[in-house]
Design a protein around this motif. Structure first.
Motif, short mmCIF file in Angstrom:
data_model
loop_
_atom_site.label_atom_id
_atom_site.label_comp_id
_atom_site.label_asym_id
_atom_site.label_seq_id
_atom_site.Cartn_x
_atom_site.Cartn_y
_atom_site.Cartn_z
N ALA A 539 0.81 -1.22 0.00
CA ALA A 539 0.00 0.00 0.00
C ALA A 539 0.84 1.27 0.00
CB ALA A 539 -0.91 0.00 1.23
N SER A 540 2.16 1.15 0.13
CA SER A 540 3.02 2.34 0.25
C SER A 540 4.00 2.42 -0.92
CB SER A 540 3.78 2.30 1.57
OG SER A 540 4.74 3.34 1.63
N GLY A 541 3.78 3.39 -1.78
CA GLY A 541 4.72 3.60 -2.87
C GLY A 541 6.09 4.02 -2.35
N GLU A 542 6.10 4.82 -1.28
CA GLU A 542 7.36 5.28 -0.70
C GLU A 542 8.18 4.09 -0.19
OE1 GLU A 542 8.95 8.22 2.91
OE2 GLU A 542 6.81 7.98 2.53
N ALA A 543 7.52 3.16 0.50
CA ALA A 543 8.22 1.99 1.04
C ALA A 543 8.76 1.12 -0.09
CB ALA A 543 7.28 1.19 1.93
#
Length: 568
Positions: A539-543
């Motif tokens: 769910a996290s593009g940053e991660a």
């Protein structure tokens, strides 16, 4: 270390043949000041050829740290074939019993009032925490029964010096280490006063943890030497017990041996196979009585060492065989509750009543109800984490703060002569926790986990190769292994590696990240698998971008890379 023999007399002290100490001239409840102490020892050194006084390095207070030495044959070479005892006083100047007791001891040795040891040199640091001693008051030891005035626990920079023997933030610690290696004692005594529970004893004692001493040396100290010294005290009608490691509760249910890790004085001296003890007189007993039992303990220890110095030296030398390449070395310990001794204990009945201050339940000890009964004493620990002793450590020359401390502790090392590539064991810091509150100037780490790997690494000319097979092997293991309780890592010497220095801009790295996944089927498969198994990650593009970055050659190698290396 070059020693400066003191000939300077304190002008404020009147010299005469009167050898009474300031403590003896008082009412039995007065402790010697720093100025009086140094002046008195200067007088002894001037009057007696068996006494020598030396200035041995600075302290945080700006005053020199002194040692006073008694040698029956007037030979002050510590390497002669004799036992050597080093006594430390005033590390906590609010606990001054040892300061006054040691002045009496040296006077009585010099005048032959007591039996003079023929085979033992006695060395003492008159007052270790000079800054704390100069900060004199009558209130900081609220739980203590005298003396009328005393010093403060913190030193001139407010460090508790009995937590500073590895990190060495203070000049006191660095000067102590030079003294320790110059003197090279067989026995070390660090005089203190207790806090905690109430009981009948005036004298308690921490015998350094025998398993940390190791092997036959540790067993000898636990089963033979320390018990014999305690028996000698009993002959003098001085009852004793192990340090009552109880705070806020009663000792009736038993207590454990204090584990003196390397941050403490005896924890440090143990690293070099010196036997160690911490006399802890009881805070609630009269000051005069506390001084007396401290004196008698030191005297009993001197007599024992004088008779057994050859055996002690032999066991110390042989103990190094327990720390050879390939052997296991414990880095962390926990109490072994399966091993218990029944010990006779002389206490007072502890009860509870309503506090007149808070209205809550409060503990009190009823001295009208003394008891003697068997209680549990836990004197064994078991290793919870170990390492294998390597052949060498490599410390890059860039790590000069570490190298300074190693050299101060007379660790043998040699510089690499040419740029070279070596197959080493390398640590990556996988996880650690950090204290939420400051402790002795640090936010220290604990529960550190390091992952080991083998790799070929380039080293520069001038980097240092350090063999483990030397006198300081335990010091090396306790400081350079990051998972050790008092390692340099846990004391924040390497916090710079915990901070990432280079980052990426997401809008730029997006295209590069796609290229990396397209070029490496392995990386792509691992990436997709992680997204399938980790919903938060998916769910996290940053991660996701950060994961690709960390698993690429663009990610900086220094981040979490422990910069000390091992050769197996």
């Amino acid at each position: 270390m070059k020693k400066l023999t003191l000939l300077l007399l304190f002008s404020t002290f009147v010299f005469s043949q009167d050898l009474k100490t300031p403590f003896e001239k008082g009412n039995g409840n007065q402790s010697t000041t720093y100025e009086e102490c140094i002046a008195y020892y200067t007088q002894l050194a001037n009057q007696f050829q068996t006494i020598q006084m030396d200035a041995m390095g600075l302290t945080d207070a700006g005053e020199p740290l002194h040692i006073i030495t008694f040698s029956e044959n007037k030979n002050f070479d510590y390497s002669q074939n004799k036992g050597v005892i080093l006594i430390n006083n005033g590390i906590h100047p609010g606990e001054p019993d040892g300061i006054d007791a040691t002045m009496l001891l040296f006077r009585d040795l010099a005048t032959a009032k007591i039996k003079v040891p023929k085979n033992t040199i006695i060395v003492a640091i008159p007052i270790y925490n000079i800054g704390g001693s100069l900060n004199r008051n009558s209130y900081s030891r609220a739980n203590q029964n005298g003396p009328e005035a005393y010093g403060f626990r913190g030193n001139a920079r407010n460090f508790d010096l009995n937590r500073d023997f590895i990190k060495s933030d203070s000049r006191n610690s660095r000067s102590f280490q030079e003294i320790f290696h110059e003197v090279n004692p067989d026995m070390f005594i660090d005089n203190h006063v207790s806090n905690g529970a109430d009981y009948q004893y005036t004298f308690t004692c921490i015998a350094t943890q025998h398993q940390r001493l190791g092997g036959k040396l540790g067993e000898f100290y636990k089963n033979e030497m320390h018990p014999e010294i305690m028996k000698d005290l009993k002959k003098k009608k001085i009852e004793s017990t192990p340090y009552v490691n109880i705070h806020g509760d009663t000792p009736d249910g038993g207590f454990s041996q204090f584990m003196d890790s390397p941050r403490y004085a005896t924890g440090y001296t143990t690293l070099f196979n010196a036997l160690g003890s911490v006399p802890e007189t009881h805070m609630l007993k009269p000051y005069k009585d506390r001084v007396a039992v401290t004196y008698e303990y030191m005297l009993s220890t001197i007599n024992y060492v004088d008779k057994n110095f050859l055996k002690i030296k032999k066991l110390k030398t042989e103990n190094l065989k327990n720390y050879t390449v390939g052997m296991k070395y414990p880095l962390q310990w926990e109490l072994d509750s399966s091993k218990v001794t029944k010990m006779e204990f002389k206490g007072y009945q502890g009860n509870y009543k309503t506090s007149e201050v808070t209205g809550k339940n409060r503990l009190y000890y009823d001295r009208k109800q003394p008891f003697t009964k068997k209680i549990n004493f836990y004197n064994d620990y078991k290793a919870t984490k170990e390492t294998t002793i390597p052949s060498y450590y490599i410390v890059p020359k860039s790590q000069w703060p570490i190298l300074e401390l190693l050299k101060l502790n007379e660790i043998e090392m040699r510089s690499i002569e040419n740029d070279t590539t070596i197959l080493v064991e390398s640590y990556t810091i996988a996880s650690y926790e950090t204290a939420k509150r400051p402790y002795e100037g640090h936010y220290g780490h604990y529960n550190t986990v390091a992952i080991k790997s083998f790799e070929k690494m380039s080293f520069k000319k001038g980097d240092f190769l350090i063999k483990t097979q030397q006198k300081g092997v335990k010091y090396l293991l306790e400081t350079l292994e990051p998972e050790a309780v008092d390692s340099y890592f846990n004391w924040n010497f390497f916090d710079a590696i915990l901070q990432q220095k280079e980052y990426f801009s997401a809008y730029v790295f997006e295209d590069l990240a796609k290229e990396l996944l397209d070029k490496s089927a392995k990386l792509k498969a691992e990436f997709d698998a992680k997204k399938m198994m980790d919903k938060d990650f998916a769910a996290s593009g940053e991660a996701q971008l950060d994961w690709i970055y960390r698993n690429s050659e663009y990610y900086e190698k220094a981040h979490l890379q422990y910069p000390i290396y091992r050769i197996k």
